[in-house]
Design a protein around this motif. Structure first.
Motif, short mmCIF file in Angstrom:
data_model
loop_
_atom_site.label_atom_id
_atom_site.label_comp_id
_atom_site.label_asym_id
_atom_site.label_seq_id
_atom_site.Cartn_x
_atom_site.Cartn_y
_atom_site.Cartn_z
N ARG A 31 14.52 16.21 9.38
CA ARG A 31 15.38 17.10 8.57
C ARG A 31 16.76 17.27 9.19
NH1 ARG A 31 10.93 21.72 7.01
NH2 ARG A 31 9.94 20.54 5.34
N THR B 271 18.17 12.90 6.82
CA THR B 271 18.19 13.15 5.38
C THR B 271 19.27 12.27 4.76
OG1 THR B 271 19.78 14.94 5.56
CG2 THR B 271 17.44 15.56 5.67
N ALA C 266 8.66 12.59 7.57
CA ALA C 266 9.27 13.52 6.60
C ALA C 266 8.20 14.29 5.83
CB ALA C 266 10.16 12.76 5.62
#
Length: 132
Positions: A108, A112, A51
């Protein structure tokens, strides 16, 4: 040390909430070695590194393979494979950069909080009248 051709460096403790993502992003390689007591889980370092846009090499764990495609994440099962993954990363800076970009997009898109919560709710209420 031999493969990276640089001296070992340790710059001290990095607080989790202040600066760790920057360390992951700036590191040449983040190596994940899962603690033996975490036999069925995935530690947070795996997703945190990706991330943050970092390059990760991790030990092969079933749960990690379920979360992330093996072909996208360099994994190893023994010391020889680990050295091969490191050597490959050192020799292919463009591949390392592409890996960072692809895995950041993967995180993403699938990992998430919003996506994970939606998946949990969908799973929990699947088959009911559809209302939450």
């Amino acid at each position: 040390k031999r493969i990276l051709k640089s001296p070992e460096t340790f710059k001290g403790h990095v607080p989790y909430y202040h600066g760790l993502s920057s360390v992951y992003r700036r590191s040449f390689i983040t190596l994940n070695i899962t603690h033996a007591q975490l036999s069925r889980g995935c530690n947070q370092r795996v997703l945190d590194t990706l991330a943050a846009g970092g390059f990760l090499i991790t030990d092969s764990r079933r749960v990690i393979e379920q979360l992330l495609p093996r072909q996208k994440i360099p994994m190893y099962t023994n010391a020889r494979e680990l050295l091969m993954r490191i050597e490959s990363a050192v020799k292919d800076p463009a591949g390392r950069f592409a890996h960072r970009r692809e895995t950041l997009e993967l995180i993403r898109g699938k990992h998430t909080y919003d996506v994970r919560m939606k998946n949990m709710l969908d799973s929990r209420f699947r088959g009911n009248d559809g209302g939450v």
